[in-house]
Motif scaffolding. Structure first.
Motif, PDB file in Angstrom:
ATOM      1  N   GLY A 152      -1.661   6.524  -0.957  1.00 25.11           N
ATOM      2  CA  GLY A 152      -0.229   5.971  -1.948  1.00 25.11           C
ATOM      3  C   GLY A 152       1.168   5.899  -1.012  1.00 25.11           C
ATOM      4  N   GLU A 155       2.043   4.628   2.746  1.00 21.41           N
ATOM      5  CA  GLU A 155       1.941   3.407   3.005  1.00 21.41           C
ATOM      6  C   GLU A 155       3.040   2.492   1.756  1.00 21.41           C
ATOM      7  OE1 GLU A 155      -1.924   1.556   1.325  1.00 21.41           O
ATOM      8  OE2 GLU A 155      -2.487   1.472   3.036  1.00 21.41           O
ATOM      9  N   GLU A 156       3.136   2.672   0.277  1.00 21.88           N
ATOM     10  CA  GLU A 156       4.938   2.573  -0.038  1.00 21.88           C
ATOM     11  C   GLU A 156       5.795   3.067   0.451  1.00 21.88           C
ATOM     12  OE1 GLU A 156       4.707   0.747  -3.241  1.00 21.88           O
ATOM     13  OE2 GLU A 156       2.283   0.645  -2.427  1.00 21.88           O
ATOM     14  N   LEU A 218       3.542  -3.532  -6.873  1.00 18.36           N
ATOM     15  CA  LEU A 218       3.357  -2.361  -6.362  1.00 18.36           C
ATOM     16  C   LEU A 218       4.997  -2.239  -6.255  1.00 18.36           C
ATOM     17  CD1 LEU A 218       0.596  -1.415  -3.589  1.00 18.36           C
ATOM     18  CD2 LEU A 218       0.647  -0.380  -6.359  1.00 18.36           C
ATOM     19  N   PRO A 231       5.487   2.629  -7.816  1.00 15.97           N
ATOM     20  CA  PRO A 231       4.678   1.907  -6.442  1.00 15.97           C
ATOM     21  C   PRO A 231       3.291   4.155  -6.399  1.00 15.97           C
ATOM     22  CG  PRO A 231       7.145   1.271  -6.117  1.00 15.97           C
ATOM     23  CD  PRO A 231       7.054   2.560  -7.085  1.00 15.97           C
ATOM     24  N   HIS A 235      -0.768   3.147  -7.013  1.00 18.40           N
ATOM     25  CA  HIS A 235      -0.362   3.141  -5.886  1.00 18.40           C
ATOM     26  C   HIS A 235      -1.950   4.536  -6.160  1.00 18.40           C
ATOM     27  CE1 HIS A 235      -0.702   0.900  -1.366  1.00 18.40           C
ATOM     28  NE2 HIS A 235      -2.329   1.327  -2.171  1.00 18.40           N
ATOM     29  N   TRP A 238      -4.488   3.670  -8.650  1.00 18.89           N
ATOM     30  CA  TRP A 238      -5.587   3.098  -8.712  1.00 18.89           C
ATOM     31  C   TRP A 238      -6.459   2.372  -7.575  1.00 18.89           C
ATOM     32  CZ3 TRP A 238      -4.601  -2.552 -10.338  1.00 18.89           C
ATOM     33  CH2 TRP A 238      -5.428  -4.031  -9.808  1.00 18.89           C
ATOM     34  N   ASN A 239      -5.781   3.385  -6.865  1.00 18.03           N
ATOM     35  CA  ASN A 239      -7.237   3.526  -5.124  1.00 18.03           C
ATOM     36  C   ASN A 239      -8.071   4.394  -6.051  1.00 18.03           C
ATOM     37  OD1 ASN A 239      -5.756   1.039  -3.483  1.00 18.03           O
ATOM     38  ND2 ASN A 239      -5.018   3.370  -2.941  1.00 18.03           N
TER      39      ASN A 239
END
Length: 324
Positions: A152, A155-156, A218, A231, A235, A238-239
């Motif tokens: 999270g 990637e953000e 996101l 975000p 993230h 959510w995952n």
């Protein structure tokens, strides 16, 4: 020829900055990942049980996160001339509050998807508090927590913090303007996010489109606030709730470590996503739309408006040039 590479502020143009960070990020990830494999191989010296493989996986994701941080810091410091905090990481009280909101939102949206599937009879709970590959539930559940925190964050930081910011600055021309540039960068960076996930197992055209839509969801918090708090939080949960609470595949990948619920999906793949997980079905876009609405309500309540945060597209050297 120089104008092709360097802009009026004597910095590399946005496209070259994006390319440099992308290459540096991937090269750094490969290098650190290789070092982790070599070191872990020496430490394990004999055999690798399920927990050893799981911890190796976490270390590899941590190495990827470290490479992402390093690449963004180096590119920001020497190419963008932008402080690391300028990529959406101004860690004040409001930032941490938005992070908490994002964490709750991600968990709630995935719980809603599970509730719909369960009510429709498309998913059956077959167990609870089970490790995926043997052993005990605790500490196996800690590994995916660490893993998804890494995912999270990095990637953000890369997709929204660096890529969207640089795209917006590069697209901010007299014909587009800062708001238009940010919206266009939002769409382009989300599309690239979807394309990167197209190489995951069990992908379909719908799953790739949905991941791009997830990028829009996101990115919305970043576009409206200029911060990565919402975000990142969204993230992570959510995952984690998708894979390790409800036992669904996460972007085509089976859950690792342990799951709170073990489930069996029997509903139509078009709706549930089948082996790709909820992100491959038509329930996911509905949840993403709800997520966007809730993010907009949150930002509207906090700031009173719903316009793009135009400093995202600003040249970070402008103030320094003006003050000379």
């Amino acid at each position: 020829m120089r104008r092709l590479f360097v802009n009026g502020e004597n910095r590399p143009r946005a496209g070259w900055r994006l390319l440099f960070q992308f290459l540096l990020n991937n090269a750094g990830g490969l290098l650190l990942g290789s070092l982790v494999l070599v070191a872990f191989g020496g430490l394990s010296a004999g055999g690798t049980g399920p927990l050893s493989s799981l911890y190796l996986n976490v270390l590899l994701y941590a190495a990827t996160a470290l490479a992402a941080v390093a690449s963004v810091w180096i590119a920001g410091r020497f190419l963008d001339r932008r402080p690391f905090s300028g990529f959406g990481l101004r860690l004040n009280r409001a930032w941490w509050s938005d992070l908490g909101f994002g964490l709750i939102l991600g968990a709630s949206l995935m719980a809603a998807i599970f509730a719909v599937e369960f009510a429709a009879g498309w998913v059956t709970v077959t167990g609870s508090f089970e490790p995926v590959d043997g052993g005990t539930f605790f500490p196996a559940i800690l590994a995916p927590v660490a893993l998804f925190v890494c995912v999270g964050f990095y990637e953000e930081l890369v997709s929204r913090g660096y890529q969207l910011t640089n795209l917006a600055e590069g697209l901010d021309t007299p014909g587009i303007g800062p708001r238009g540039a940010i919206l266009l960068a939002w769409v382009l960076s989300s599309s690239f996010f979807g394309i990167l996930h197209a190489f995951n197992p069990n992908t379909t055209p719908l799953s790739t489109i949905n991941i791009a839509l997830a990028g829009l969801m996101l990115g919305l918090g970043f576009v409206l606030t200029g911060e990565l708090a919402i975000p990142i939080g969204l993230h992570i949960t959510w995952n984690f709730f998708q894979g390790n609470v409800f036992g669904f595949p996460v972007s085509g990948l089976d859950p690792v470590g342990a799951t709170f619920l073990t489930t069996d999906q029997t509903g139509p793949d078009l709706l549930t996503g089948g082996p790709f997980g909820p992100e491959g079905g038509l329930l996911a876009p509905a949840a993403m739309l709800a997520g966007c609405l809730l993010i907009a309500l949150r930002v509207r309540r906090r700031s009173g408006n719903l316009t793009p945060h135009t400093p995202i597209a600003e040249n970070p050297t402008r103030d320094r040039q003006t003050n000379r």
